[in-house]
Write a protein that holds these residues in place. Structure first.
Motif, PDB file in Angstrom:
ATOM      1  N   SER A  61       0.807  -1.221   0.000  1.00 33.17           N
ATOM      2  CA  SER A  61       0.000   0.000   0.000  1.00 33.17           C
ATOM      3  C   SER A  61       0.840   1.272   0.000  1.00 33.17           C
ATOM      4  O   SER A  61       0.312   2.360  -0.136  1.00 33.17           O
ATOM      5  CB  SER A  61      -0.959   0.009   1.186  1.00 33.17           C
ATOM      6  OG  SER A  61      -0.335  -0.516   2.326  1.00 33.17           O
ATOM      7  N   HIS A  62       2.135   1.137   0.131  1.00 34.22           N
ATOM      8  CA  HIS A  62       2.960   2.352   0.140  1.00 34.22           C
ATOM      9  C   HIS A  62       4.324   2.056  -0.488  1.00 34.22           C
ATOM     10  O   HIS A  62       5.252   1.599   0.176  1.00 34.22           O
ATOM     11  CB  HIS A  62       3.144   2.874   1.565  1.00 34.22           C
ATOM     12  CG  HIS A  62       3.881   4.166   1.611  1.00 34.22           C
ATOM     13  ND1 HIS A  62       3.240   5.379   1.609  1.00 34.22           N
ATOM     14  CD2 HIS A  62       5.199   4.457   1.624  1.00 34.22           C
ATOM     15  CE1 HIS A  62       4.138   6.356   1.620  1.00 34.22           C
ATOM     16  NE2 HIS A  62       5.333   5.811   1.640  1.00 34.22           N
ATOM     17  N   SER A  63       4.449   2.342  -1.775  1.00 36.10           N
ATOM     18  CA  SER A  63       5.670   1.969  -2.480  1.00 36.10           C
ATOM     19  C   SER A  63       6.254   3.135  -3.283  1.00 36.10           C
ATOM     20  O   SER A  63       5.534   4.023  -3.738  1.00 36.10           O
ATOM     21  CB  SER A  63       5.371   0.817  -3.435  1.00 36.10           C
ATOM     22  OG  SER A  63       6.494   0.549  -4.243  1.00 36.10           O
ATOM     23  N   GLN A  90       4.387   7.610  -3.984  1.00 33.96           N
ATOM     24  CA  GLN A  90       4.077   8.066  -2.633  1.00 33.96           C
ATOM     25  C   GLN A  90       4.952   9.235  -2.184  1.00 33.96           C
ATOM     26  O   GLN A  90       5.913   9.607  -2.836  1.00 33.96           O
ATOM     27  CB  GLN A  90       4.273   6.893  -1.662  1.00 33.96           C
ATOM     28  CG  GLN A  90       3.419   5.683  -1.968  1.00 33.96           C
ATOM     29  CD  GLN A  90       1.976   5.822  -1.472  1.00 33.96           C
ATOM     30  OE1 GLN A  90       1.623   6.797  -0.817  1.00 33.96           O
ATOM     31  NE2 GLN A  90       1.150   4.843  -1.794  1.00 33.96           N
ATOM     32  N   CYS A  91       4.591   9.772  -1.050  1.00 34.29           N
ATOM     33  CA  CYS A  91       5.369  10.822  -0.368  1.00 34.29           C
ATOM     34  C   CYS A  91       5.569  12.055  -1.255  1.00 34.29           C
ATOM     35  O   CYS A  91       6.574  12.755  -1.149  1.00 34.29           O
ATOM     36  CB  CYS A  91       6.720  10.289   0.127  1.00 34.29           C
ATOM     37  SG  CYS A  91       6.559   8.885   1.241  1.00 34.29           S
ATOM     38  N   GLY A  92       4.617  12.290  -2.154  1.00 40.36           N
ATOM     39  CA  GLY A  92       4.652  13.496  -2.985  1.00 40.36           C
ATOM     40  C   GLY A  92       5.409  13.342  -4.290  1.00 40.36           C
ATOM     41  O   GLY A  92       5.449  14.271  -5.095  1.00 40.36           O
ATOM     42  N   ALA A 284       0.170   7.428   5.268  1.00 42.12           N
ATOM     43  CA  ALA A 284       1.408   6.675   5.076  1.00 42.12           C
ATOM     44  C   ALA A 284       2.137   6.406   6.382  1.00 42.12           C
ATOM     45  O   ALA A 284       2.092   7.197   7.310  1.00 42.12           O
ATOM     46  CB  ALA A 284       2.329   7.445   4.138  1.00 42.12           C
ATOM     47  N   HIS A 285       2.806   5.291   6.377  1.00 36.97           N
ATOM     48  CA  HIS A 285       3.734   4.857   7.426  1.00 36.97           C
ATOM     49  C   HIS A 285       3.509   5.518   8.790  1.00 36.97           C
ATOM     50  O   HIS A 285       4.172   6.478   9.153  1.00 36.97           O
ATOM     51  CB  HIS A 285       5.188   5.018   7.007  1.00 36.97           C
ATOM     52  CG  HIS A 285       5.487   6.200   6.116  1.00 36.97           C
ATOM     53  ND1 HIS A 285       5.176   7.477   6.461  1.00 36.97           N
ATOM     54  CD2 HIS A 285       6.043   6.276   4.886  1.00 36.97           C
ATOM     55  CE1 HIS A 285       5.550   8.283   5.514  1.00 36.97           C
ATOM     56  NE2 HIS A 285       6.070   7.596   4.544  1.00 36.97           N
ATOM     57  N   ILE A 286       2.619   4.906   9.519  1.00 38.72           N
ATOM     58  CA  ILE A 286       2.337   5.393  10.878  1.00 38.72           C
ATOM     59  C   ILE A 286       3.588   5.270  11.743  1.00 38.72           C
ATOM     60  O   ILE A 286       4.390   4.349  11.578  1.00 38.72           O
ATOM     61  CB  ILE A 286       1.160   4.618  11.502  1.00 38.72           C
ATOM     62  CG1 ILE A 286       0.717   5.281  12.801  1.00 38.72           C
ATOM     63  CG2 ILE A 286       1.541   3.163  11.771  1.00 38.72           C
ATOM     64  CD1 ILE A 286      -0.703   5.646  12.836  1.00 38.72           C
ATOM     65  N   LEU A 464       5.656  -1.003   2.647  1.00 40.86           N
ATOM     66  CA  LEU A 464       7.108  -1.140   2.823  1.00 40.86           C
ATOM     67  C   LEU A 464       7.867   0.183   2.699  1.00 40.86           C
ATOM     68  O   LEU A 464       8.977   0.315   3.193  1.00 40.86           O
ATOM     69  CB  LEU A 464       7.673  -2.152   1.819  1.00 40.86           C
ATOM     70  CG  LEU A 464       7.107  -3.569   1.856  1.00 40.86           C
ATOM     71  CD1 LEU A 464       7.953  -4.493   0.977  1.00 40.86           C
ATOM     72  CD2 LEU A 464       7.025  -4.130   3.267  1.00 40.86           C
ATOM     73  N   ASP A 465       7.306   1.150   1.992  1.00 37.60           N
ATOM     74  CA  ASP A 465       7.956   2.460   1.853  1.00 37.60           C
ATOM     75  C   ASP A 465       9.349   2.355   1.222  1.00 37.60           C
ATOM     76  O   ASP A 465      10.281   3.032   1.654  1.00 37.60           O
ATOM     77  CB  ASP A 465       8.044   3.149   3.229  1.00 37.60           C
ATOM     78  CG  ASP A 465       8.396   4.630   3.107  1.00 37.60           C
ATOM     79  OD1 ASP A 465       8.273   5.184   1.999  1.00 37.60           O
ATOM     80  OD2 ASP A 465       8.794   5.229   4.116  1.00 37.60           O
ATOM     81  N   VAL A 466       9.485   1.485   0.242  1.00 34.14           N
ATOM     82  CA  VAL A 466      10.788   1.332  -0.429  1.00 34.14           C
ATOM     83  C   VAL A 466      10.567   1.248  -1.938  1.00 34.14           C
ATOM     84  O   VAL A 466       9.436   1.170  -2.404  1.00 34.14           O
ATOM     85  CB  VAL A 466      11.517   0.050   0.035  1.00 34.14           C
ATOM     86  CG1 VAL A 466      11.886   0.159   1.502  1.00 34.14           C
ATOM     87  CG2 VAL A 466      10.669  -1.191  -0.226  1.00 34.14           C
TER      88      VAL A 466
HETATM   89 ZN    ZN Z   1       7.132   8.938   3.283  1.00 32.00          ZN
END
Ligand code: ZN
Length: 589
Positions: A61-63, A90-92, A284-286, A464-466
């Motif tokens: 959900s967050h890549s 993600q993250c803009g 994103a990423h709590i 995973l944010d990667v």
């Molecule tokens: Zn981020």
């Protein structure tokens, strides 16, 4: 005769995302699953899954995979842990819309540094596309010719990727496109109108939502009304708002005595935006909503965890459609050398770890390094920043590998106790003794009770944010970065840590968090489940043999136990090996 099935997976334990686990077979014809249960039939390919568990391929959900697809179309690091779909952008940051100045791609970070060296911070996060393309052409043989999301999709379709990609457009990327190098200010009404037009275009081209990066350049310069105006566009499309919320506050000039932001305000801020716009939100990423001054204990961790979720729970209770994701590894960052982070500028100036170690024998130089830390010129994460976290910074720094084995795998604070010195002198001594010693840092999320509060929440998914990568990438220049551990083993870690070893959640629940819920929330149809009619995205794992390979905190190894991965009916991992096929789709709306 023609076979009824292209693939039959037989004798599997099936966790399908709907029912309790059961034993049976899965029949795949073309790109879809057409039969699940107790049956037999003819198939082109028979996979004997005796002793293995078949589950829906993971939906991240967050890549940030989209920023590396063109360089790593085989998506090895994600595929090799069973991930078959990413919600990326993600993250803009997204790959488009692009202007003449763009963010530097990871694959060119060393080349750009060679061209434009710096001591503390790169003078600008933006580089001219012309420069990027010259370097990229020379190193990789191709140029970035896309400008819009649709053109990027076309590029990716021609290249082929091994996994599915649900695209978001990044507000930061849009902001750069509109404001160019003049982004360090609030936008004018006219500029906001231009941003809205670009977001509409990206949504028309198939994006499923928009991300923002409120901690990052350039979104950190946006005021609330700009963000609200841009998010309001999503309502017209039933699009998803995906904020990286404000957690760190200021990132420059954090010297001795600087205070830090209370992250909780950042959660309240994104919830308000979501309410005003009336859109769905995946936050994103709590991470903890407060920094705690007393030493972290299980009880404090749990309490902070619960209080962090309160604004989200209230909004959910009011009927707002909200999910959030959480990163499995408690270690955010392999440093990877013990000297990487606190001495980066000197490594750049002196040119090697050996030279730094030589100078660290000199008392005056040690003092100079400490003065630099107190001046706050170089960004250091809160958890390992002696200015912001004077009491605990050394408790968050691991020595993962040192010539003197007695220091292997212990914390800097423990090493300091052994040496009978303060943490700073200990760090310097350790580097003098072994300039190549390795390290990593953990953070407050390492408190298990807190992580459990987050992960147990029914709206929490695994993100995973990667990006995607191979197992070789590292920066040649200081700080010699290597990809985060979640890049290679985030899902493996999650399954080992919370299902196999602690029984904290069931396998069925894990599948909800890793696949079913993220697919459903992001309107990704017919994925995240192994039911007849669903796309055949399947991860077949040897659950008992799941294993993270190497030193965990600096792992650039694929995990063991990922036996087969199927994407849209094609076998991408076969008996633990990537087959090189690229059957991924762009899941544009
Ligand atoms: Zn981020």
């Amino acid at each position: 005769m023609t076979e009824e099935f292209d693939i039959i997976i037989k004798n599997a334990t099936i966790v399908d995302g709907v029912h309790d686990a059961f034993r049976g077979s899965i029949g795949i014809a073309g790109e879809r699953i057409n039969k699940v249960g107790d049956f037999s039939g003819d198939a082109v390919r028979l996979i004997d899954a005796t002793g293995l568990i078949a589950m829906p391929g993971f939906v991240d959900s967050h890549s940030h995979a989209d920023n590396n697809f063109p360089w790593y179309p085989d998506c090895q690091s994600a595929i090799m842990q069973g991930c078959t779909t990413v919600v990326a952008g993600q993250c803009g940051g997204s790959p488009a819309p692009l202007g003449e100045y763009i963010r530097a791609p990871m694959g060119l970070s060393d080349e750009l540094y060679d061209l434009m060296p710096f001591v503390y911070h790169s003078p600008s996060p933006l580089v001219s596309l012309e420069t990027i393309n010259e370097l990229n052409k020379e190193k990789y043989g191709w140029t970035i010719d896309w400008r819009t999301m649709e053109e990027y999709f076309e590029f990716i379709r021609n290249l082929g990727i091994s996994m599915n990609y649900a695209p978001l457009v990044g507000h930061g990327t849009v902001r750069y496109k509109v404001m160019g190098e003049d982004y360090k200010r609030h936008a004018t009404d006219e500029e906001v109108a231009q941003m809205k037009t670009l977001i509409r275009q990206a949504m028309d081209e198939g994006c499923i939502g928009m991300s923002v990066g409120l901690d990052y350049v350039p979104d950190v310069f946006a005021d609330g009304s700009e963000i609200d105006a841009c998010v309001s566009v999503l309502k017209e499309y039933n699009g998803i708002y995906a904020p990286h919320w404000r957690r760190t506050g200021r990132r420059r000039n954090i010297g001795r005595g600087a205070g830090y932001a209370e992250p909780l305000e950042g959660i309240v801020e994104v919830v308000e935006t979501c309410k005003k716009a009336g859109v769905k939100m995946n936050m994103a990423h709590i991470a903890p909503g407060w920094h705690s001054i007393p030493p972290m204990t299980p009880h404090i961790g749990k309490t902070v965890g619960e209080a962090t979720l309160a604004p989200l729970d209230e909004a959910i209770a009011e009927g707002h459609d909200i999910t959030f994701d959480c990163i499995p590894w408690e270690c955010w960052e392999p440093l990877p050398y013990l000297c990487s982070v606190h001495f980066t500028q000197f490594l750049r100036l002196q040119g090697s770890r050996e030279k730094l170690a030589e100078w660290l024998k000199v008392e005056e130089f040690r003092k100079k390094c400490w003065d630099e830390i107190e001046s706050g010129k170089l960004f250091q994460r809160v958890v390992i920043n002696p200015c912001l976290n004077a009491a605990h910074w050394a408790e968050n720094l691991y020595i993962t590998k040192h010539d003197k084995q007695e220091y292997d795998g212990i914390l800097l604070s423990e090493a300091a106790e052994k040496m009978g010195k303060d943490p700073w002198e200990t760090l310097c001594d350790l580097i003098v003794e072994d300039p190549d010693s390795r390290g990593s840092h953990k953070d407050y999320r390492g408190i298990e009770e807190q992580m459990k509060v987050f992960f147990k929440h029914p709206r929490c998914t695994v993100g995973l944010d990667v990006s995607v990568c191979d197992e070789k990438w590292e920066r040649r220049h200081p700080p010699y970065s290597i990809p985060l551990p979640d890049t290679y083993s985030g899902y493996t870690k999650f399954l080992i840590r919370y299902v196999r070893e602690s029984n904290f959640i069931s396998l069925e629940e894990a599948v909800q968090k890793c696949a079913t819920l993220p697919a459903k929330f992001h309107n990704i149809k017919d994925r995240g489940m192994l039911t007849p009619g669903s796309y055949a995205d399947v991860a077949i794992l040897d659950f008992e043999k799941l294993k993270i390979v190497g030193i965990p905190e600096e792992s650039r190894n694929y995990p063991e136990g990922t036996s087969y991965v199927i994407v849209n009916g094609n076998v991408v991992v076969d008996s633990g090996k990537h087959t090189g096929v690229r059957p991924g789709r762009i899941l544009a709306k």
